[in-house]
Write a protein that holds these residues in place. Structure first.
Motif, PDB file in Angstrom:
ATOM      1  N   GLU A  27      39.294  29.958  39.653  1.00  0.00           N
ATOM      2  CA  GLU A  27      40.300  29.199  40.919  1.00  0.00           C
ATOM      3  C   GLU A  27      40.671  30.614  41.407  1.00  0.00           C
ATOM      4  N   LEU A  28      41.087  31.438  40.347  1.00  0.00           N
ATOM      5  CA  LEU A  28      41.170  32.791  40.347  1.00  0.00           C
ATOM      6  C   LEU A  28      40.005  34.079  41.022  1.00  0.00           C
TER       7      LEU A  28
ATOM      8  N   VAL B 206      54.469  41.840  38.893  1.00  0.00           N
ATOM      9  CA  VAL B 206      53.299  41.026  39.524  1.00  0.00           C
ATOM     10  C   VAL B 206      52.151  39.676  39.984  1.00  0.00           C
ATOM     11  N   LYS B 207      52.363  39.151  41.379  1.00  0.00           N
ATOM     12  CA  LYS B 207      51.358  38.222  40.840  1.00  0.00           C
ATOM     13  C   LYS B 207      50.326  37.444  40.032  1.00  0.00           C
ATOM     14  N   ILE B 208      50.406  36.177  39.745  1.00  0.00           N
ATOM     15  CA  ILE B 208      49.074  35.734  39.225  1.00  0.00           C
ATOM     16  C   ILE B 208      47.894  36.506  40.029  1.00  0.00           C
ATOM     17  N   GLY B 209      46.986  36.263  40.174  1.00  0.00           N
ATOM     18  CA  GLY B 209      45.911  35.966  41.360  1.00  0.00           C
ATOM     19  C   GLY B 209      45.611  37.239  41.846  1.00  0.00           C
ATOM     20  N   THR B 210      46.794  38.461  41.827  1.00  0.00           N
ATOM     21  CA  THR B 210      46.178  39.574  42.233  1.00  0.00           C
ATOM     22  C   THR B 210      44.990  40.570  41.864  1.00  0.00           C
ATOM     23  N   LEU B 211      44.671  41.303  42.837  1.00  0.00           N
ATOM     24  CA  LEU B 211      43.171  41.715  42.682  1.00  0.00           C
ATOM     25  C   LEU B 211      43.202  43.019  42.328  1.00  0.00           C
ATOM     26  N   PHE B 212      42.763  43.872  41.078  1.00  0.00           N
ATOM     27  CA  PHE B 212      42.863  45.534  40.936  1.00  0.00           C
ATOM     28  C   PHE B 212      41.253  45.573  40.300  1.00  0.00           C
ATOM     29  N   CYS B 213      40.859  46.734  41.016  1.00  0.00           N
ATOM     30  CA  CYS B 213      39.957  47.824  40.662  1.00  0.00           C
ATOM     31  C   CYS B 213      40.383  48.168  39.142  1.00  0.00           C
ATOM     32  N   THR B 214      39.546  48.393  38.333  1.00  0.00           N
ATOM     33  CA  THR B 214      40.601  49.767  37.087  1.00  0.00           C
ATOM     34  C   THR B 214      39.796  51.258  37.180  1.00  0.00           C
ATOM     35  N   ASN B 215      38.651  50.528  37.625  1.00  0.00           N
ATOM     36  CA  ASN B 215      38.091  52.486  37.873  1.00  0.00           C
ATOM     37  C   ASN B 215      37.831  53.401  38.991  1.00  0.00           C
ATOM     38  N   ARG B 216      37.909  52.657  40.331  1.00  0.00           N
ATOM     39  CA  ARG B 216      37.576  53.343  41.162  1.00  0.00           C
ATOM     40  C   ARG B 216      39.062  52.884  42.466  1.00  0.00           C
ATOM     41  N   LEU B 217      39.653  54.412  43.284  1.00  0.00           N
ATOM     42  CA  LEU B 217      40.071  53.754  44.826  1.00  0.00           C
ATOM     43  C   LEU B 217      39.295  53.096  45.581  1.00  0.00           C
TER      44      LEU B 217
ATOM     45  N   SER C  70      45.722  37.473  35.386  1.00  0.00           N
ATOM     46  CA  SER C  70      45.769  35.593  34.975  1.00  0.00           C
ATOM     47  C   SER C  70      46.518  35.278  33.863  1.00  0.00           C
ATOM     48  N   ASP C  71      47.417  36.288  33.265  1.00  0.00           N
ATOM     49  CA  ASP C  71      48.465  35.978  32.522  1.00  0.00           C
ATOM     50  C   ASP C  71      49.799  37.409  32.195  1.00  0.00           C
TER      51      ASP C  71
ATOM     52  N   GLY D 241      45.407  40.351  31.659  1.00  0.00           N
ATOM     53  CA  GLY D 241      46.434  39.898  31.497  1.00  0.00           C
ATOM     54  C   GLY D 241      47.214  41.483  32.069  1.00  0.00           C
ATOM     55  N   CYS D 242      48.627  40.790  32.074  1.00  0.00           N
ATOM     56  CA  CYS D 242      48.960  41.844  32.767  1.00  0.00           C
ATOM     57  C   CYS D 242      50.695  42.219  32.003  1.00  0.00           C
ATOM     58  N   SER D 243      51.409  43.428  32.130  1.00  0.00           N
ATOM     59  CA  SER D 243      52.915  43.344  31.242  1.00  0.00           C
ATOM     60  C   SER D 243      53.468  44.345  32.161  1.00  0.00           C
TER      61      SER D 243
END
Length: 178
Positions: free
Chosen positions: A165-166, A87-98, A150-151, A81-83
């Motif tokens: 799909e995401l 930020v577009k639904i479907g945007t990819l992030f890495c949360t522990n590394r650049l 996703s939301d 989920g995103c606050s």
């Protein structure tokens, strides 16, 4: 032989990987934690576990894998989920590394879905990332945690077809890290 280990909470999060890596479910495994499903490729280069949602399922399935297999790299792939609704639904992030060409954002792991961002101090929220990283760090140094928006903090789990799909749409960005 050392393996690349992939963890997802939901089968729908794993489906793109199961298809592209030609993974088959291994039903011969003994003592697999409740709610878990284990998948392997023919060459046994990849090992994927679907743990089920939440802390207990995540930790139990991870410990099972690390105690029974030699792992050189561990990857968590899933939805979050995103606050921030910009930020577009479907945007990819890495949360522990650049990583090059992949967004970075810290993530908060919760035990119950959030209805609002009142006490949330990060952009992303999920139910497994913290447990994946904490448990995996004990066994493996090469870790990646990928999350796809996703939301916007909805309580309901998105439909399976939407999650598939995401993850599929972001595959080109993260598959080089497998």
């Amino acid at each position: 032989m050392s393996k690349t280990f992939i963890h997802t909470a939901l089968l729908s999060e794993a489906q793109a990987l199961i298809n592209s890596l030609k993974l088959k479910q291994d039903n011969s495994v003994q003592n697999l934690p409740k709610n878990s499903k284990l998948f392997k490729d023919e060459d046994e280069k990849y090992l994927l576990i679907v743990s089920g949602m939440g802390k207990e399922n995540c930790i139990n399935s991870l410990e099972y894998v690390y105690e029974n297999y030699k792992i050189s790299k561990a990857i968590n792939i899933g939805i979050a989920g995103c606050s921030d609704s910009s930020v577009k639904i479907g945007t990819l992030f890495c949360t522990n590394r650049l990583l090059p060409n992949i967004n970075f954002a810290p993530i908060t792991t919760v035990d119950e879905p959030l209805e609002d961002d009142e006490n949330l101090e990060t952009l992303l929220v999920d139910m497994e990332a913290k447990y994946f990283l904490e448990t995996s760090k004990k066994y493996c140094d090469n870790l990646f945690c990928f999350k796809v928006v996703s939301d916007y903090l909805e309580i309901e789990i998105p439909k399976k077809s939407f999650v598939i799909e995401l993850i599929e749409k972001t595959k080109q960005s993260w598959k080089k890290y497998l």
